[in-house]
Every structure is written in structure tokens, then in C-alpha cells.
Design a protein around this motif. Structure first.
Motif, short mmCIF file in Angstrom:
data_model
loop_
_atom_site.label_atom_id
_atom_site.label_comp_id
_atom_site.label_asym_id
_atom_site.label_seq_id
_atom_site.Cartn_x
_atom_site.Cartn_y
_atom_site.Cartn_z
N ASP A 132 6.31 67.30 75.20
CA ASP A 132 5.10 66.49 75.32
C ASP A 132 4.42 66.30 73.97
O ASP A 132 3.81 65.26 73.73
N ASN A 133 4.54 67.27 73.09
CA ASN A 133 3.91 67.14 71.78
C ASN A 133 4.63 68.02 70.77
O ASN A 133 5.01 69.15 71.08
N VAL A 134 4.80 67.49 69.60
CA VAL A 134 5.45 68.21 68.50
C VAL A 134 4.46 68.31 67.35
O VAL A 134 3.82 67.32 66.98
N PHE A 135 4.32 69.49 66.79
CA PHE A 135 3.42 69.72 65.67
C PHE A 135 4.23 69.86 64.37
O PHE A 135 5.26 70.53 64.34
N VAL A 136 3.75 69.23 63.32
CA VAL A 136 4.42 69.28 62.01
C VAL A 136 3.50 69.94 61.00
O VAL A 136 2.30 69.62 60.93
N ARG A 137 4.04 70.88 60.23
CA ARG A 137 3.29 71.55 59.18
C ARG A 137 3.96 71.28 57.84
O ARG A 137 5.18 71.30 57.73
N LEU A 186 7.92 75.26 74.27
CA LEU A 186 9.18 75.12 74.99
C LEU A 186 9.28 76.27 75.99
O LEU A 186 9.30 77.43 75.60
N ASP A 187 9.25 75.91 77.29
CA ASP A 187 9.27 76.91 78.37
C ASP A 187 8.09 77.89 78.23
O ASP A 187 8.23 79.10 78.44
N GLY A 188 6.93 77.34 77.85
CA GLY A 188 5.72 78.15 77.76
C GLY A 188 5.59 78.96 76.49
O GLY A 188 4.61 79.68 76.32
N GLU A 189 6.56 78.86 75.58
CA GLU A 189 6.50 79.62 74.33
C GLU A 189 6.53 78.66 73.15
O GLU A 189 7.19 77.62 73.18
N ASN A 190 5.80 79.05 72.09
CA ASN A 190 5.80 78.25 70.88
C ASN A 190 7.11 78.49 70.12
O ASN A 190 7.45 79.62 69.79
N ARG A 191 7.86 77.42 69.86
CA ARG A 191 9.17 77.54 69.22
C ARG A 191 9.24 76.70 67.95
O ARG A 191 8.64 75.62 67.85
N GLU A 192 9.99 77.21 66.97
CA GLU A 192 10.27 76.47 65.75
C GLU A 192 11.58 75.70 65.96
O GLU A 192 12.52 76.20 66.58
N PHE A 193 11.67 74.48 65.40
CA PHE A 193 12.83 73.64 65.59
C PHE A 193 13.53 73.33 64.26
O PHE A 193 12.91 73.39 63.19
N GLU A 194 14.80 73.01 64.37
CA GLU A 194 15.61 72.72 63.18
C GLU A 194 15.13 71.44 62.51
O GLU A 194 14.92 70.42 63.16
N VAL A 195 15.00 71.50 61.19
CA VAL A 195 14.52 70.36 60.40
C VAL A 195 15.51 70.03 59.29
O VAL A 195 16.07 70.93 58.65
N SER A 196 15.75 68.74 59.07
CA SER A 196 16.56 68.27 57.95
C SER A 196 15.70 67.31 57.13
O SER A 196 14.81 66.64 57.67
#
Length: 235
Positions: A132-137, A186-196
Motif C-alpha cells: 500500500d505504501n513504500v517509504f524511501v530514505r 509486509l505482513d504487519g512487519e516493517n521490512r527493508e527491500f532490495e535496491v539497485s
């Protein structure tokens, strides 16, 4: 190998004779390794026949087996030489093709990318499922947080995100190397995702004789293998 342990008049087995000849071929000063060629094997075979026990001669089957072994060894040696030549040719062709990437942007794995002065910066985020939403830092090289923003809902797979190059106060940041982080629930937990991230190709290298073609990227201290490139962007 059939018949390989026959003992000649010299009292040495075929294996011992082979080892003795190999020792004689070793250079005395350099100590470098030299391989026996087919001519050496045939010489040993002739010596074996000349010194064989006349009451127990080498059979035709043993002779054929030994000569087949010699032919196999010689064939493997020639095949290795041909593979080395083919590998060199393929590497050269890859380098020639990779030279067309000079001046273009390529997408490579890793959160660290280079932003030009006064320009925006792009990155690719891989999501395991739609969110639903992706956060970028945005962080500097030492990990200091400079900017946080949302990019909204995104589908599963690769999603391109854009950073305008400003900090949280709207001030433009200078050109340099920055890290792009992406996270979400993701599934109720804050997860970091792969970035290129994208980088510009400065030059092409042939590597260190290992068959790899390397790309020198602007702002990167170490070259990147051509095989690691995920996408070719604009020039």
C-alpha cells in the motif's frame, strides 16, 4: 591402464620410467613445471617394448589400451588449448560490445548511487508483493539520514523511484554518492527491500585474465562486472 606395471630389463616399471623421464625434463634452475607430450609417451612405449620379457610379451589388447590412453591425453591437451583460445575471443567480443555502454547509465545492484550536482537521482526497488505504501530514505556515505518521503502503493516486482535531490527542508544537496533505502509494512512487519541504483559508465576493462569484462562507473572506486548489469539506461 592395462600393461602399465610391466617390468623391463632395467628393473623399472612403466610408471617408474614415466616418472624418471618427467624428472629429467624439469628445468634445473627455474624449477618450473613441464608436461610430457605425446612424443615422450611414444618414446616410453618403444622402450617398454624393447625391454619387455620375451616370455611374457605385451598383448595386443594392452598395446591398444596404452596407445588409446596416449591419444586421449594428447586430445585433451589440444582441447584445453582450443578452449583457452575460444575464451579469449569471447572476452574480446564482450569488451567490444561493452564499449558501446561508455557514456550510458546502467543499473547495478546496491543501495549506493551517484547524484550529479543539481540533478535528481533514480533507483529501482524490488518488492516481493504489492504494498500500500513504500517509504524511501536518502542517506549520505556515512549513513546520516537526509531525506524521507513516500512513493505510495507499488505492485510486486521492480519499481522505479525518483529522488529530486533535495533534503527534508527542500534544500538541494550537492553532487556525490548517496544511499537509497526502501522499506514498508509486509505482513504487519516493517521490512527493508532490495535496491539497485544507476551509474554512468566511464570505461571498459578486460579484467585480469579471468574472462570477466569490467565497467568503470562514475563515482565508484571499484569496477563492476558486466554480468552484474541489470538494465541499460539513457546515454
Amino acid at each position: 591402464m592395462a600393461g602399465i606395471n610391466n617390468v623391463g630389463q632395467s628393473g623399472l616399471s612403466y610408471v617408474d620410467q614415466l616418472k624418471s623421464l618427467q624428472d629429467q625434463k624439469k628445468p634445473e634452475e627455474t624449477g618450473g613445471k613441464q608436461d610430457l607430450n605425446q612424443e615422450d609417451f611414444l618414446s616410453l612405449l618403444t622402450k617398454q617394448l624393447a625391454q619387455q620379457d620375451p616370455f611374457k610379451p605385451v598383448s595386443n589388447d594392452q598395446m591398444i589400451a596404452q596407445m588409446a590412453s596416449f591419444a586421449t591425453v594428447d586430445g585433451i591437451g589440444k582441447m584445453n588449448t582450443q578452449f583457452e583460445s575460444l575464451n579469449t575471443s569471447m572476452t574480446s567480443n564482450q569488451a567490444l560490445q561493452a564499449s558501446t555502454l561508455v557514456g550510458r547509465d546502467v543499473l547495478v545492484p546496491g543501495a549506493a548511487g551517484v547524484k550529479e550536482d543539481g540533478a535528481a537521482m533514480s533507483a529501482m526497488v524490488k518488492l516481493p508483493q504489492s504494498l500500500d505504501n513504500v517509504f524511501v530514505r536518502i542517506e549520505n556515505e556515512v549513513g546520516q539520514l537526509l531525506r524521507t518521503f513516500e512513493v505510495g502503493s507499488k505492485p510486486a516486482g521492480d519499481n522505479k523511484v525518483e529522488w529530486d535531490g533535495n533534503d527534508d527542508n527542500g534544500n538541494p544537496l550537492p553532487g556525490g554518492k548517496y544511499k537509497v533505502r526502501a522499506s514498508g509494512l509486509l505482513d504487519g512487519e516493517n521490512r527493508e527491500f532490495e535496491v539497485s541504483t544507476y551509474a554512468n559508465v566511464n570505461s571498459v576493462l578486460l579484467g585480469k585474465g579471468d574472462g570477466n569484462v569490467l565497467l568503470n562507473l562514475a563515482g565508484f572506486e571499484s569496477p563492476v562486472r558486466l554480468a552484474e548489469v541489470l538494465e541499460v539506461g539513457k546515454a
